[in-house]
Design a protein around this motif. Sequence first.
Motif, PDB file in Angstrom:
ATOM      1  N   LEU B 280       1.198  -1.048   0.456  1.00 14.49           N
ATOM      2  CA  LEU B 280      -0.296  -0.323  -0.183  1.00 14.49           C
ATOM      3  C   LEU B 280       1.131   1.466   0.053  1.00 14.49           C
ATOM      4  CD1 LEU B 280      -2.578  -1.019   2.557  1.00 14.49           C
ATOM      5  CD2 LEU B 280      -2.866  -1.405  -0.410  1.00 14.49           C
ATOM      6  N   LYS B 281       1.551   0.607   0.413  1.00 15.84           N
ATOM      7  CA  LYS B 281       2.537   2.176   0.560  1.00 15.84           C
ATOM      8  C   LYS B 281       3.479   2.193  -0.385  1.00 15.84           C
ATOM      9  CE  LYS B 281       6.719   3.960   3.311  1.00 15.84           C
ATOM     10  NZ  LYS B 281       6.943   4.419   1.879  1.00 15.84           N
ATOM     11  N   MET B 282       3.740   1.366  -1.084  1.00 19.88           N
ATOM     12  CA  MET B 282       4.043   1.591  -2.262  1.00 19.88           C
ATOM     13  C   MET B 282       3.148   2.146  -3.741  1.00 19.88           C
ATOM     14  SD  MET B 282       5.769  -1.508  -5.116  1.00 19.88           S
ATOM     15  CE  MET B 282       3.801  -1.368  -6.098  1.00 19.88           C
ATOM     16  N   ALA B 283       2.028   2.167  -3.691  1.00 16.76           N
ATOM     17  CA  ALA B 283       1.062   2.454  -4.761  1.00 16.76           C
ATOM     18  C   ALA B 283       0.688   3.175  -3.989  1.00 16.76           C
ATOM     19  CB  ALA B 283      -0.178   1.407  -4.275  1.00 16.76           C
ATOM     20  N   GLN B 284       0.855   4.515  -3.216  1.00 21.58           N
ATOM     21  CA  GLN B 284       0.808   5.553  -2.561  1.00 21.58           C
ATOM     22  C   GLN B 284       1.686   6.402  -3.174  1.00 21.58           C
ATOM     23  OE1 GLN B 284      -1.658   7.567  -0.240  1.00 21.58           O
ATOM     24  NE2 GLN B 284      -0.610   8.539  -1.139  1.00 21.58           N
ATOM     25  N   ASP B 285       2.716   5.528  -3.172  1.00 25.61           N
ATOM     26  CA  ASP B 285       4.708   6.456  -3.668  1.00 25.61           C
ATOM     27  C   ASP B 285       4.572   6.796  -5.406  1.00 25.61           C
ATOM     28  OD1 ASP B 285       4.693   6.923  -0.975  1.00 25.61           O
ATOM     29  OD2 ASP B 285       6.548   5.745  -0.887  1.00 25.61           O
ATOM     30  N   VAL B 286       4.487   5.475  -5.967  1.00 24.52           N
ATOM     31  CA  VAL B 286       3.942   5.677  -7.092  1.00 24.52           C
ATOM     32  C   VAL B 286       3.014   6.113  -7.707  1.00 24.52           C
ATOM     33  CG1 VAL B 286       4.201   3.470  -9.153  1.00 24.52           C
ATOM     34  CG2 VAL B 286       5.449   2.776  -7.484  1.00 24.52           C
ATOM     35  N   GLU B 287       3.315   7.486  -8.914  1.00 24.56           N
ATOM     36  CA  GLU B 287       2.195   8.217  -9.356  1.00 24.56           C
ATOM     37  C   GLU B 287       1.771   7.752 -10.889  1.00 24.56           C
ATOM     38  OE1 GLU B 287       2.756  11.956  -8.927  1.00 24.56           O
ATOM     39  OE2 GLU B 287       2.203  12.208  -6.226  1.00 24.56           O
ATOM     40  N   ARG B 288       1.233   7.833 -10.938  1.00 22.41           N
ATOM     41  CA  ARG B 288       0.414   7.436 -13.082  1.00 22.41           C
ATOM     42  C   ARG B 288      -0.660   9.151 -13.100  1.00 22.41           C
ATOM     43  NH1 ARG B 288       3.871   4.708 -12.674  1.00 22.41           N
ATOM     44  NH2 ARG B 288       3.968   2.859 -12.523  1.00 22.41           N
ATOM     45  N   GLU B 289       0.202   9.556 -14.345  1.00 21.59           N
ATOM     46  CA  GLU B 289      -1.124  11.238 -14.455  1.00 21.59           C
ATOM     47  C   GLU B 289      -1.250  11.917 -13.239  1.00 21.59           C
ATOM     48  OE1 GLU B 289      -1.863  10.858 -17.721  1.00 21.59           O
ATOM     49  OE2 GLU B 289      -1.135   9.296 -18.727  1.00 21.59           O
ATOM     50  N   GLY B 290       0.444  12.136 -12.360  1.00 19.57           N
ATOM     51  CA  GLY B 290      -0.020  13.274 -11.129  1.00 19.57           C
ATOM     52  C   GLY B 290      -0.365  12.525 -10.250  1.00 19.57           C
ATOM     53  N   GLN B 291      -0.649  11.304 -10.463  1.00 19.11           N
ATOM     54  CA  GLN B 291      -1.827  10.992  -9.273  1.00 19.11           C
ATOM     55  C   GLN B 291      -1.090   9.456  -8.374  1.00 19.11           C
ATOM     56  OE1 GLN B 291      -4.846  11.038  -7.633  1.00 19.11           O
ATOM     57  NE2 GLN B 291      -6.478  11.295  -9.431  1.00 19.11           N
ATOM     58  N   PRO B 292      -2.043   9.083  -7.824  1.00 21.41           N
ATOM     59  CA  PRO B 292      -1.026   8.208  -6.100  1.00 21.41           C
ATOM     60  C   PRO B 292      -1.694   6.840  -6.928  1.00 21.41           C
ATOM     61  CG  PRO B 292      -1.138   9.788  -5.021  1.00 21.41           C
ATOM     62  CD  PRO B 292      -2.125   9.917  -6.289  1.00 21.41           C
ATOM     63  N   LEU B 293      -0.838   6.030  -7.669  1.00 20.27           N
ATOM     64  CA  LEU B 293      -1.644   4.555  -8.232  1.00 20.27           C
ATOM     65  C   LEU B 293      -3.120   3.870  -7.079  1.00 20.27           C
ATOM     66  CD1 LEU B 293       0.913   1.650  -8.678  1.00 20.27           C
ATOM     67  CD2 LEU B 293      -0.845   2.509 -10.139  1.00 20.27           C
ATOM     68  N   LEU B 294      -2.579   3.889  -5.998  1.00 20.84           N
ATOM     69  CA  LEU B 294      -3.113   4.294  -4.516  1.00 20.84           C
ATOM     70  C   LEU B 294      -5.176   5.102  -4.975  1.00 20.84           C
ATOM     71  CD1 LEU B 294      -3.725   2.459  -2.090  1.00 20.84           C
ATOM     72  CD2 LEU B 294      -2.749   4.832  -1.634  1.00 20.84           C
ATOM     73  N   LYS B 295      -5.165   5.493  -6.581  1.00 17.02           N
ATOM     74  CA  LYS B 295      -6.418   6.037  -6.468  1.00 17.02           C
ATOM     75  C   LYS B 295      -7.555   6.071  -7.569  1.00 17.02           C
ATOM     76  CE  LYS B 295      -6.506   9.663  -3.578  1.00 17.02           C
ATOM     77  NZ  LYS B 295      -6.991   8.700  -2.061  1.00 17.02           N
ATOM     78  N   ASP B 296      -6.271   4.809  -8.499  1.00 15.48           N
ATOM     79  CA  ASP B 296      -6.697   3.573  -9.302  1.00 15.48           C
ATOM     80  C   ASP B 296      -7.622   3.301  -9.043  1.00 15.48           C
ATOM     81  OD1 ASP B 296      -6.325   2.783 -12.190  1.00 15.48           O
ATOM     82  OD2 ASP B 296      -5.853   1.686 -11.377  1.00 15.48           O
ATOM     83  N   PRO B 297      -9.610   3.452  -9.745  1.00 19.87           N
ATOM     84  CA  PRO B 297     -10.384   1.832  -8.947  1.00 19.87           C
ATOM     85  C   PRO B 297      -9.729   0.366  -9.651  1.00 19.87           C
ATOM     86  CG  PRO B 297     -10.522   3.935 -11.076  1.00 19.87           C
ATOM     87  CD  PRO B 297      -9.489   4.042 -10.862  1.00 19.87           C
ATOM     88  N   VAL B 298      -8.935   0.000 -10.338  1.00 19.49           N
ATOM     89  CA  VAL B 298      -8.880  -0.873 -10.635  1.00 19.49           C
ATOM     90  C   VAL B 298      -7.884  -1.426 -10.353  1.00 19.49           C
ATOM     91  CG1 VAL B 298      -7.722  -2.751 -12.337  1.00 19.49           C
ATOM     92  CG2 VAL B 298      -9.428  -0.234 -13.279  1.00 19.49           C
ATOM     93  N   THR B 299      -6.425  -0.585  -9.766  1.00 20.81           N
ATOM     94  CA  THR B 299      -5.708  -1.062  -8.412  1.00 20.81           C
ATOM     95  C   THR B 299      -6.690  -0.772  -7.196  1.00 20.81           C
ATOM     96  OG1 THR B 299      -4.112   0.408  -9.462  1.00 20.81           O
ATOM     97  CG2 THR B 299      -4.075  -0.191  -7.664  1.00 20.81           C
ATOM     98  N   ARG B 300      -7.274  -0.125  -7.034  1.00 18.22           N
ATOM     99  CA  ARG B 300      -8.033  -0.494  -5.239  1.00 18.22           C
ATOM    100  C   ARG B 300      -8.968  -1.826  -5.171  1.00 18.22           C
ATOM    101  NH1 ARG B 300      -8.673   4.531  -3.554  1.00 18.22           N
ATOM    102  NH2 ARG B 300     -10.761   4.783  -2.292  1.00 18.22           N
TER     103      ARG B 300
END
Lengths: 375, 409
Positions: B280-300
């Motif tokens: 989860l920490k990694m998904a928070q740190d890694v960004e795609r299109e200026g957003q943390p991955l943690l915001k991406d619905p599929v990833t979530r």
Amino acid sequence: MTSARTANMALTFSDEQAMILESAKSFCSDRSNISSVRSLLTSENGYSADVWSEMVALGWTGIAMPEQYGGSELGIGATIPLVESMGRHLLSTPYISTTIASQALQRGGSEEQKAKWLPQMVRGSVGALALLDNEDWGATNTSCTLSADFELQGSKLLVNDAAVADLFIVWAEHNGAQVLVLVEATALPASALSKKVLIDETKRACNICFNGVKLSAEAILPNSEAALRDSRLIGALLTAAEATGSSAAALDVVVAYLTSRVQFGRLIGSYQSLKHPTVEMLIAMDSARTLIYHAATVVNDKMLNQDAEIACRMAKAQATDALLFAGDRGIQFHGGMGFTYECDAQLYLRRALWMQHQYGDAQHQRLHLANLLLD
Amino acid sequence: MTINTQSIKANQAPELKEFRTEVAAWLAHNRPADPGFLLPQTFMEVGSEQVLDFLREWQHKVWSSGYLGMAWPEKYGGRGMQPVFQSIADQEMKRLRVPICFNVIGLGWAGPLIMDIGSEYEKDKYLKGILNAEDIWCQGFSEPNHGSDLGSIQTRAQRDGDDYVVNGSKIWTTMGNYAKYMILLARTDVQVERRYNGLSFFLAPMHAEGVTTTPIKKLTGEYGFTETFFTEARIPATSLMGEEGQGWHIAMKTLQYERGAEAGAAGGISILSIVMNDLLKMAQDVEREGQPLLKDPVTRDNLVKFLIEEKALYLAEKRIGIPALCADYPNSLPLSGKLRGTEFFRRMRQYALTLQGAQSSLYVGDDDTLEGGFWQRAYMNNFSTTIGGGTSQVQANIIGEHVLGLPKD
Ligand SMILES: Cc1cc2nc3c(=O)[nH]c(=O)nc-3n(C[C@H](O)[C@H](O)[C@H](O)COP(=O)(O)OP(=O)(O)OC[C@H]3O[C@@H](n4cnc5c(N)ncnc54)[C@H](O)[C@@H]3O)c2cc1C
């Protein structure tokens, strides 16, 4: 951040729960063997009135009810072993519908409403929650309205056990607020109910038209919002418990066939392409069971907190996915026999397809979990 | 892995709370500084003398300070305390991510075995050296031609006076080149009808004439295990454990310890715990299109699936302690623990690499890897747990046959 929110690892099992589990197991296996399940498939109400009366007499309808209303006040978590056992033996009664409805009342009702209805439910009156406007369990509002002068307008879909219900708890909009209102079955004309043909033939549900039903302010649950939220979560949990029991039963049916059917001179259970997915069924069922008893541990009579919400949603997502897997593989692993109506495998697949949507499917639960766990 | 329910309740007691604080403080104060080289994530990655010395010193320190072997008897180097104390120490080591106690084959498998069925001579001779890390242990079960089918191994041990003469080869011997002793499974009788009955179990010295090891490079590019050759090797007859012909039985017992299905281990952490929080920490740190991955619905959605699985995994250890909730398949949770845990971690770590995008196509040694290639190592090394100790497929057979009662293949 984040998965600290999954940190609640409480899982306990009280002596009362153990006693309920013991008696529920033997009661359900006794009263609901597979031939009685099958004989009820085509019956009007889908359950045996005698068995229901026995359950009432055993005090099971009062497990989660406050003592002052005639219950034993053990909390909703204490119904989980019973509901799991019912699922294990495909024992249908209006128990689950009524328990969810009584939870809505307990959590949102006024003293008068509770004093009137809860004792009746302990004695076997049937309650049913009427929530759906359409196929979407995730809807956040309803088109059913209660007008300023308390007249209902709108229909509800797939109300479980509606044909035998004495009381409906209906989700409506009233003066811009979301409310739950009590509607006595006697207030409805017979034509208001239309019986639906369900994919799970052990279940019964109707669509109900509430148009023109006249109520009073006293019909509204004062604490509707919390009751609406919590009763859906409890609904998810009870469905999960029933599904877990049914998964274990589906597994038994598969194992029985894998240890008796011979092809190519070998019992088919010796083939790993059957053996290993069957182990997956076991593991998925085990995870579901772990999660329902965790949820049973963290829910209580107060407004459900975040840990309880997480637990109910995880249990539901896991339990109905596990049942869907077991139901699906159960057909395949019976070969041509599995494609027949006669083969019991169909009972579990049909149940899985029905159950996945009760109180929101797995993806719906995960969507909510994502918001709870990841933001 | 196995959990003692009494200890869970007892965990609340004030002296245990106090003890927890004490260990945590000790660990925080004594944890070694970053040595400047990669430390192993598991005990199967001890690939250089440098790493060996570092870990040996650390384990010795943990033991001499009283946080290892706490439940083993004092006369064998332990402290004779309730197992709950060691559990607490282990939990704190895990939480604070201190280095591993690497002598795992001794601490977790050979040690409890010797404690359980060993003679007084064996206990005296071996147990203390396991704890203080002076004697490294390895395991000689697998052979080039017989891995999952352990019962068919061919390495021969023939009695000759006060010795056994050993011929054959073992493979995938973790720490084979550093070990002083090996738990060795060898064939003493080739005549018997049931091949299992011809096997014997040895606590064999590695520093014996005729025993040689060749390190094998792993898929990660690191070292950690060897092929081990026995050429007219002489080991004393006293190294036979139990009696000739009991080897299979003893080996199966050892595997119960290895798979975490039986308690008794000396303690210490054997594997760095890499959990959902890390992902989860990694998904928070890694960004795609200026957003943390943690915001991406599929990833979530995928992350939540893993979170559900992780939670069920940890909670299962509690349910094991409630027999009423395990009545239909009583062996299910203990026997499936290895499969559930190791396969979960495999998929979760693989997903961590997927989420990193092109960055995960870099490897350890490149400056641009995320956290020095932490997840690349974590994922690849995880196969040691889905293959070693009985592969996942073999575990599924065991569960199918011993829990569900399905017929053998
Ligand atoms: C990092 C690491 C460290 C190790 N350390 C040690 C050690 O210290 N000491 C030691 O003795 N061994 C050690 N091992 C060896 C390990 O125990 C074996 O690799 C393992 O038992 C599998 O045996 P194998 O490699 O011969 O594979 P095989 O048995 O040849 O298996 C090949 C494939 O076939 C599958 N398979 C085999 N039999 C069946 C079956 N009946 N049904 C279905 N599928 C089957 C397996 O799952 C696998 O996918 C280690 C292994 C690794 C990876």
